[in-house]
Design an enzyme around this catalytic site. Structure first.
Site, PDB file in Angstrom:
ATOM      1  CE  LYS A   1      -4.475  -1.639   1.410  1.00  0.00           C
ATOM      2  NZ  LYS A   1      -5.586  -1.573   2.364  1.00  0.00           N
TER       3      LYS A   1
ATOM      4  NE  ARG B   1      -7.929  -8.196   0.518  1.00  0.00           N
ATOM      5  CZ  ARG B   1      -7.570  -7.373  -0.474  1.00  0.00           C
ATOM      6  NH1 ARG B   1      -6.604  -6.472  -0.268  1.00  0.00           N
ATOM      7  NH2 ARG B   1      -8.180  -7.450  -1.657  1.00  0.00           N
TER       8      ARG B   1
END
Length: 275
Positions: free
Chosen positions: A221, A255
């Site tokens: 991210k 995740r």
């Protein structure tokens, strides 16, 4: 600690790895690589071979600025992939969607977890999950993918995320969705600046007070890019550090895109921490 989801009872006494299968042309990290159903299924099976405990299938990108996908198109993307993977593997399959219609069709196709970035706030979403025996991941977000990174503001991000997840969990329970079916996600990168993401990771213990398993999604991210200066394709090491820190702070599901490397890293955490 366990998660009851469909026919599965997932043991969460140690951290588990959720592998990402994006059936999209525009996801921030791997958009387009697995947009064809056959490629997505092959990728999912590869992730299972690498040690994934859950497969998370998504047909609509929720990256900042992403354009919404029509219902029919999202169904066209994900349902064949879920059906094929459900027939080929014995790990739980998660559907990453906020649309009740997709949730219902995905559960019918073999998904046993609903992973919703809007925490079942769309009309009808609570009812769809309540009518099934699927597990659910409730995620915090501020705004929509189109607006969430424009100017996110918090007085106390940890407390506000805590209270939101508490309230959504209560809404689930009021609809008959038991706590044994619920996982909570702070929503890293969804309407949060770098400082907000760091604060949430640093203080995961406050969210653990809610008594539910926590899912953390920090893989590749932008916050990791902001902290390291690396582009999305060069964030493996930062993603592994984030997964290890998350697990050591109590996250029970991470995740990730890079399943094999994460599985290896978490084996060391498990051995050292006695998880």
């Amino acid at each position: 600690m366990k998660l009851t989801c469909g026919k599965f009872e997932l043991d969460l006494t140690q951290p588990r790895v959720m592998g990402i299968v994006n059936v999209t042309p525009d996801s921030f990290s791997d958009g387009g690589k697995f947009a064809v159903a056959e490629l997505a299924v092959a990728h999912g099976m590869e992730l299972v071979g690498h040690g994934a405990d859950i497969l998370d299938i998504g047909g609509e990108s929720t990256r900042p600025g992403a354009i919404p996908v029509p219902l029919d198109e999202e169904l066209r993307r994900v349902i064949p992939v879920i059906e094929a993977l459900a027939a080929k593997t014995c790990v739980p399959i998660s559907i990453d969607t906020y649309k009740p219609e997709v949730m219902k069709a995905a559960i019918g196709a073999g998904a046993s977890i609903v992973n919703d970035v809007f925490a079942l706030q769309q009309p009808g979403a609570l009812e769809v999950v309540a009518a099934s025996n699927a597990g659910v991941c409730l995620m915090h977000s501020q705004g929509t993918p189109q607006t969430m990174q424009l100017d996110p503001q918090y007085q106390d991000v940890v407390r506000e995320v805590h209270d939101f997840l508490r309230d959504r969990m209560a809404a689930c329970e009021a609809h008959g969705i038991g706590r044994e079916r619920i996982v909570l996600d702070p929503g890293f990168g969804f309407g949060k600046r770098s400082m907000h993401n760091v604060a949430l990771l640093r203080d995961l213990k406050t969210l653990r007070e809610l008594g539910q398993p926590l899912l953390v999604g920090l893989s590749r991210k932008s916050v990791l890019g902001q902290l390291t200066g690396n582009d999305v394709d060069a964030r493996l090491h930062a993603s592994l550090a984030a997964a290890v820190i998350s697990a050591m702070k109590g996250a029970r599901i991470v995740r990730v895109h890079d399943v094999k490397a994460t599985v290896d890293a978490l084996r060391i955490v498990t051995a050292v921490e006695g998880l």
